[in-house]
Motif scaffolding. Structure first.
Motif, short mmCIF file in Angstrom:
data_model
loop_
_atom_site.label_atom_id
_atom_site.label_comp_id
_atom_site.label_asym_id
_atom_site.label_seq_id
_atom_site.Cartn_x
_atom_site.Cartn_y
_atom_site.Cartn_z
N ALA A 174 0.88 -1.18 0.00
CA ALA A 174 0.00 0.00 0.00
C ALA A 174 0.91 1.23 0.00
O ALA A 174 1.77 1.36 0.87
CB ALA A 174 -0.89 0.00 1.23
N VAL A 228 -8.04 -0.60 1.89
CA VAL A 228 -6.69 -0.21 1.49
C VAL A 228 -6.53 -0.55 0.01
O VAL A 228 -6.82 -1.67 -0.40
CB VAL A 228 -5.63 -0.94 2.33
N TYR A 229 -6.12 0.42 -0.77
CA TYR A 229 -5.89 0.20 -2.20
C TYR A 229 -4.39 0.02 -2.41
O TYR A 229 -3.61 0.91 -2.09
CB TYR A 229 -6.40 1.37 -3.02
N GLN A 284 -7.57 -4.55 -3.64
CA GLN A 284 -8.25 -3.91 -2.51
C GLN A 284 -8.16 -4.88 -1.34
O GLN A 284 -8.36 -6.08 -1.52
CB GLN A 284 -9.71 -3.61 -2.83
N TRP A 308 -9.18 -5.65 -9.41
CA TRP A 308 -10.43 -4.88 -9.42
C TRP A 308 -10.38 -3.78 -10.47
O TRP A 308 -11.41 -3.19 -10.80
CB TRP A 308 -10.70 -4.27 -8.05
#
Lengths: 243, 261
Positions: free
Chosen positions: B82, B192-193, B207, B229
């Motif tokens: 992240a 959290v991306y 994600q 995603w």
């Protein structure tokens, strides 16, 4: 001369307006500020945003089949049924401090559970009630004992207290030692205070009255403004009546 | 920087503890290299190799695997990073190792590390949750992890938001009992991306959401990961990414023995 009179008449009016504004702020300003989050606190600390800069702007086929019987998550925790324990139900607002209620103090004095220090109270409590608040159980109890908290703080860290068949009771993973340990309510200061309070224990000096809280101050300030406003308005009216 | 609500991790101080003496073929426990409470870093756990063995001696494995704990063969390694959107700096990472053991299903050994903090965790695939795209989950009515859309009769799966408080059905979290528990946000407390490296060295958009329960449970953590995603061109597939769910718990270093390949 006229201008002097005019300004002396205008002064009370202006003062009354200022007082009105202040009163309105006290009533509504603080509330609206809180509503905007100005006074809010706690909750989770938000992490930096990791969302990539690319936006979602696409034409997407939608799901349109009947969607019944779905169970969705929520933004807020759902209310849980919780049993009220005798210990928590009888807790005074601040056990052991000067603000404790007189009734707790009087009851402790009559019961012989009044002590000058916390150490004395804890020692006596351990002798009298130690066996009642154990954490070992041969099998998991159907309901969690009220003196076994969901979490406890070890070395400044909050850890879960869970039933462990290996320990034969409720314990936690000590984050400092890396080992499982049995939970001991009598060594948990927070729980010990709750249990002592629930059993009519009191330590420290007798309660002292005379303190005040912020709510009292706010009320006093508001009353003061109102009195000043009335005085100013009546003074102005008196001056107007004079020839 | 404190990242989790409950203990288990240990501050790493100056980042020492690189696992000296490892790879000698001796069955020495990595945890034994440091006394409990000594400062150490996650480095030894980040350097596990495919073919190494890990033995877990924590309470959960005593219960499930007998007094000898449970041995696992270390498989593929993946890392989810992240990064801060503005600075590009890495904020946190989850290093996940596939674990293989007969009759134990799909398991992961995870090293969560962020700055000077790290945690070791054991995860396993839950029996009640079948992996799939968001569309697959919706088709199976497994919508517990999503917030309800404005129109539940007409929505796009990829537009659904992860719920901070999923309404999960009762399931066995490792103690043989199907119990309904309350799960809430944990870790960062929000989605959290990040990116995950795949076998070909490509960064896959991911994600990641962490949940925890304070209810009585031998495994109080959930890790939800949605891979791919977003497509490489930035488009979001309407069916959503591929969603996996793991349940698990924190493990102390001293409860793990590492046997290099």
């Amino acid at each position: 001369m006229r201008s002097t009179i005019s300004s002396s008449r205008g002064l009370p009016r202006r003062a009354a307006k200022v007082a009105c504004c202040l009163v309105l702020f006290v009533f509504f300003g603080a509330e609206s500020l809180a509503a905007r989050g100005g006074f809010s606190g706690g909750g989770f600390k938000r992490a930096p945003s990791f969302r990539p800069s690319s936006a979602r702007s696409f034409s997407m086929p939608k799901l349109s089949s009947p969607r019944s019987g779905f169970t969705w998550g929520s933004r807020q925790p759902k209310p849980r049924a919780s049993a009220t324990s005798p210990e928590s139900a009888t807790l005074p607002r601040s056990f052991g401090g000067a603000a404790s209620t007189r009734s707790v103090y009087d009851a402790a004095r009559s019961k012989g559970t009044l002590f000058s220090s916390r150490d004395e109270a804890a020692t006596n409590f351990g002798r009298s009630y130690g066996s009642r608040y154990g954490s070992t159980f041969s099998s998991p109890p159907s309901t969690r004992p009220s003196w076994i908290p969901e979490t406890t703080t070890i070395g400044g860290r909050s850890v879960n207290v869970v039933y462990s068949p290996m320990l034969g009771g409720y314990g936690y993973l000590n984050p400092l030692l890396g080992t499982w340990m049995l939970y001991d309510a009598l060594k948990d200061a927070a729980m010990m205070d709750r249990l002592m309070a629930g059993n009519g224990y009191y330590y420290g000096p007798p309660p002292v009255y005379g303190g005040y809280d912020p709510g009292f101050v706010n009320l006093a300030v508001i009353l003061l403004f109102v009195i000043v406003m009335i005085a100013i308005a009546s003074g102005a009216a008196r001056r107007r009546r004079r020839p | 920087m404190r990242l989790t609500d409950h203990g288990g991790g240990r501050g790493t101080g100056d980042g020492r503890g690189t696992g000296e003496g490892r790879g000698t073929g001796e069955g020495r426990g990595t945890g034994e290299a440091r006394a409990p409470g000594d400062p150490g870093g996650p480095e030894p756990w980040l350097a596990l190799k495919k073919g190494d063995w890990l033995t877990f001696r924590d309470e959960g494995h005593f219960v499930a695997g007998g007094a000898g704990g449970m041995d696992y063969l270390v498989g593929a390694r993946r890392e989810i990073e992240a990064r801060d959107r503005d600075s590009g700096l890495r904020v946190a990472a989850w290093t996940l190792y596939d674990l293989q053991a007969e009759g134990r299903g799909d398991c992961r050994f995870a090293v969560f590390h962020s700055g000077e903090e790290f945690e070791l965790r054991f995860y396993f695939a839950t029996s009640f949750f079948a992996r799939g795209t968001r569309d697959n989950l919706v088709d199976r009515a497994q919508t517990w992890f999503f917030l309800p859309p404005p129109d539940p009769e007409d929505f796009v799966s990829s537009a659904l938001e992860w719920a901070p408080w999923p309404d999960l059905p009762p399931f066995d979290a490792g103690d043989g009992r199907e119990v309904k528990r309350t799960w809430g946000p944990a870790g960062f407390g929000q989605t959290v991306y990040g990116f995950m490296d795949d076998d070909e060295g490509e960064d896959l958009p991911v994600q990641l959401v962490e949940y925890a329960t304070e209810d009585d449970s031998p495994n109080s953590l959930l890790l939800l990961v949605e891979e791919r995603w977003m497509r490489p061109d930035g488009a979001v597939p309407p069916e959503g990414g591929f969603v996996s769910l793991f349940a698990g718990r924190r493990i102390a270093e001293t409860d793990i023995t590492h046997l290099p390949a």
